[in-house]
Scaffold this active site. Structure first.
Site, mmCIF file in Angstrom:
data_model
loop_
_atom_site.group_PDB
_atom_site.id
_atom_site.type_symbol
_atom_site.label_atom_id
_atom_site.label_comp_id
_atom_site.label_asym_id
_atom_site.label_seq_id
_atom_site.Cartn_x
_atom_site.Cartn_y
_atom_site.Cartn_z
ATOM 1 N N GLN A 571 0.983 -1.303 0.168
ATOM 2 C CA GLN A 571 -0.214 0.314 0.371
ATOM 3 C C GLN A 571 1.199 1.212 0.015
ATOM 4 O O GLN A 571 0.215 2.416 -1.074
ATOM 5 C CB GLN A 571 -0.791 0.181 1.122
ATOM 6 C CG GLN A 571 -2.449 -0.990 0.953
ATOM 7 C CD GLN A 571 -2.807 -0.945 2.397
ATOM 8 O OE1 GLN A 571 -3.143 0.206 3.072
ATOM 9 N NE2 GLN A 571 -3.830 -2.027 2.674
ATOM 10 N N CYS A 572 2.163 1.496 0.784
ATOM 11 C CA CYS A 572 2.987 1.845 0.699
ATOM 12 C C CYS A 572 3.992 1.944 -0.456
ATOM 13 O O CYS A 572 3.987 1.279 -0.993
ATOM 14 C CB CYS A 572 3.937 2.343 2.678
ATOM 15 S SG CYS A 572 2.546 2.488 2.972
ATOM 16 N N THR A 573 4.090 3.940 -0.842
ATOM 17 C CA THR A 573 5.200 3.990 -1.782
ATOM 18 C C THR A 573 6.649 4.092 -1.327
ATOM 19 O O THR A 573 7.274 3.970 -0.233
ATOM 20 C CB THR A 573 4.848 5.144 -2.470
ATOM 21 O OG1 THR A 573 3.618 5.591 -2.659
ATOM 22 C CG2 THR A 573 5.933 5.308 -3.775
#
Length: 703
Positions: A571-573
């Site tokens: 979900q996170c970059t």
């Protein structure tokens, strides 16, 4: 006090030299001229100053230069006399120190001498009061070094005083003084000026007449011994005339010494105090004219101004503290940019870059780095859009935020980023909008409230894109880029997209659609006879800007909810820390290169094959995409055509959006990805592909 060597039996005539008075506005204007116009040019420049004969007692005779000194057509202030000068602005302090001051003085003195010999000084007496200004401007420290010179020709013989200086009211009656004022004013009015540097005077007990220098032969006809002249005198001293008299006496000796024995001088001083005009403090004296044998050679000259210590040397003024800090910041921000134009990229059009309005969708790691690079290019109008708040993990990667911004649940990113830009540089017009961007696959029809909020968000985004020139797509998810890509394509705005992987990135410009009023076969503005069409478009070369693909053109599926059923690391970059800095910088540099191209967003795309060819702009290539691989420290420049079934920029999507507006968008938000795929023909493409695979398998089985 300068003196002319006098006869032992008579008093010496001394002159009060000019004192330079440079307004802060002059230095500011010189700074702008140096950066934008002069650059490395050291050629002499014409400038203009003025002096005044109405100063209060105790003030020196000032030659003033203001911000208008560089405009030779600018009007001289009322009741002031102009002085024409030459500016020698050097590029280095060493050049300033080693400049041949003697040669500069001799050149100026020769010009004055030639005007005396030819008689042009009689026609235009302003030529007698020339000055030189030698300068060096240290634009990093705002230290300005300067040295004034007021060239004065020296007579070969002395100028003995026959009658020493006395107040005009001791020689003239009140009636004569009033007549002198009236005659002078009338002459000024006739000539269309408010002050005259020199004028002829003829008087008796009952009248006073004045005239221009060029009329001396008729005006003094019949006089044999003495003539009277008036000099506009900036000096306030009771016993000494000002500097403008020196060169005039050389003119008088050269042209009139054979006809007249002496000259009576009225140093005309015109002061207004408490609403009352007074010229009675003017001084009058008589000097004997020496016979000046005709010589083609220019007399010796003096005139370099002494410094504050009374020695022969330059002066320096430090304006770093007294100039407006905001103006200082603005000049300093532009300094390095304008230095590029001096030698490295003289054709660089900075105005196109500085004036561009940039909309940054996303104020995270990419948004912060893009904003800082835009400011480095002097961009003054930056707007952020983001709906997130600053978390504790952000400040180390996102340079516009600090630890304090994370406290209390965190500040809104867009607002905090805009506020930080203005703290970094007050001259930037930075705004932040804390808002969400509706996305495909993220329903907004849970209630009438959510639907209405989505409508407002879409309207706000449409207004923002309409009011900006360049849109940067810098968000975390793929689907969040869909709506601004559609709106920007419809409004024909330049879009710069940047996206990150773990150690890879893509920076690209979206193809810029042709203006709506043009048909599919029409040419784009400024596009040379469809050059790409003539050369033959291919997948690799000569693709014009209106045929380039967008971020979604390589997709064969519509964007959907990419965060569903994803773990935290998905979900996170998650990317290498240096990647966002590289991609953000390249995104801005790509924008600048596009703006420098004469065709702008319609420019033909450069590819990796063009790296050895002549670049299309002064800054180099104008690629469609830059794809970077940090693991190999390598970049490639691919080019791709627009896809006629693209879910963002195809004509089917744009036509539907322009016809139905939010109703169409709401269907996209609330439906699965199949809605866009059905609309664009991707569903049919999938079916045809599957059918082809089935036929291939059947053939294999038969064999």
């Amino acid at each position: 006090m300068a003196a002319a060597t006098g006869d032992p039996g008579l008093s010496k005539l001394q002159f009060a030299p000019f004192s330079s008075a440079l307004d802060v506005g002059f230095w500011h204007e010189l700074t702008q001229k140096k950066l934008n116009e002069y650059r490395l040019d050291e050629a002499p420049k014409d400038i203009k100053g003025y002096y005044y004969n109405g100063d209060s007692a105790g003030l020196p005779a000032r030659l003033t230069l203001e911000f208008s000194a560089f405009d030779m057509s600018a009007p001289t202030p009322a009741r002031c006399c102009p002085a024409i000068g030459t500016l020698y602005n050097t590029n280095t302090l060493e050049s300033f120190k080693t400049a041949d001051k003697k040669l500069l003085l001799e050149q100026a003195a020769n010009e004055i001498w030639e005007s005396i010999k030819s008689g042009t000084a009689l026609e235009n007496p302003v030529l007698l009061n020339k000055f030189l200004l030698l300068t060096f401007a240290d634009l990093k420290k705002y230290h300005f070094y300067y040295w004034f010179c007021y060239p004065a020709l020296c007579l070969p013989e002395s100028l003995p005083l026959i009658q020493g200086p006395v107040g005009l009211d001791q020689r003239f009656s009140l009636k004569q003084i009033e007549a002198l004022e009236c005659a002078y004013d009338n002459l000024c009015q006739t000539e269309g000026v408010t002050a005259l540097p020199y004028f002829l005077i003829k008087y008796d007990e009952n009248m006073v007449l004045v005239s221009l220098l060029k009329h001396y032969s008729d005006f003094f006809q019949g006089q044999r011994t003495k003539i009277t002249i008036g000099v506009y005198d900036p000096c306030n001293l009771a016993q000494y005339p000002g500097w403008p008299l020196r060169n005039f006496l050389v003119l008088a000796a050269h042209r009139w010494s054979s006809s007249f024995q002496s000259v009576e001088v009225v140093c005309f001083r015109d002061r207004t105090m408490q609403g009352a005009r007074d010229v009675a403090h003017s001084i009058i004296f008589e000097v004997k004219l020496p016979e000046m044998a005709f010589s083609p050679d220019c007399p010796k000259a003096v005139g370099w101004e002494k410094n504050q210590k009374g020695g022969m040397g330059p002066r320096m003024v430090n304006l770093s503290e007294c100039m407006d800090p905001k103006r200082l910041a603005e000049s300093s921000v532009d300094l390095n940019l304008k230095l590029m134009c001096w030698r490295l990229v003289p054709t660089l059009d900075l105005d196109k870059v500085v004036s561009v309005k940039c909309l940054l969708l996303g104020a995270g790691t990419l948004g912060c780095n893009v904003a800082r690079t835009l400011m480095g290019w002097g961009v003054r109008h930056i707007t952020f859009v983001d709906n997130a708040k600053i978390s504790y993990s952000n400040p180390v990667r996102q340079p516009l935020y600090e630890f304090e911004d994370c406290l209390g649940g965190g500040k809104p990113k867009a607002l905090a980023a805009a506020d930080r830009l203005q703290k970094i540089f007050p001259g930037v017009n930075a705004r932040g909008f804390n808002m969400s961007i509706p996305m495909p696959g993220h329903p907004v029809n849970f209630s009438s409230v959510t639907l209405e909020q989505a409508r407002r968000d879409v309207e706000q985004l449409e207004q923002l894109i309409e009011s900006h020139d360049v849109v940067f797509l810098l968000m975390d998810t793929r689907e969040s880029r869909w709506l601004p890509a559609v709106i920007a394509a419809s409004k024909r705005k330049l879009v710069i997209n940047a996206a990150l992987g773990f150690d890879t990135f893509v920076v690209m410009r979206h193809g810029l659609k042709k203006p709506k009023q043009q048909g599919a076969g029409d040419l784009c503005p400024n596009h040379p006879v469809a050059s790409a069409d003539l050369l033959g478009s291919s997948l690799f070369a000569n693709i014009p800007g209106y045929k380039l693909g967008c971020y979604f053109c390589n997709d064969v599926v519509a964007p959907g909810d990419s965060t569903r059923d994803r773990t935290l690391d998905q979900q996170c970059t998650v990317s290498r820390p240096g990647l966002a800095v590289i991609a953000g910088a390249l995104a801005v540099e790509l924008m600048v290169s596009v703006l420098q191209h004469p065709e702008g967003g319609y420019a033909i795309a450069s590819s990796s094959d063009d790296r050895m060819n002549e670049p299309p702009t002064s800054l180099g290539l104008v690629p469609h995409q830059i794809r970077g691989f940090l693991s190999r420290f390598d970049n490639v420049l691919p080019v791709s055509l627009a896809f006629d079934k693209c879910t963002a920029c195809s004509s089917k999507v744009l036509d539907q959006y322009e016809r139905e507006g939010f109703n169409f968008l709401a269907k996209v938000f609330n439906s699965s990805h199949s809605f866009l795929e059905d609309l664009t023909g991707l569903t049919l493409l999938h079916q045809e592909t599957q059918a082809a695979e089935i036929w291939d398998m059947s053939d294999d089985e038969t064999i």
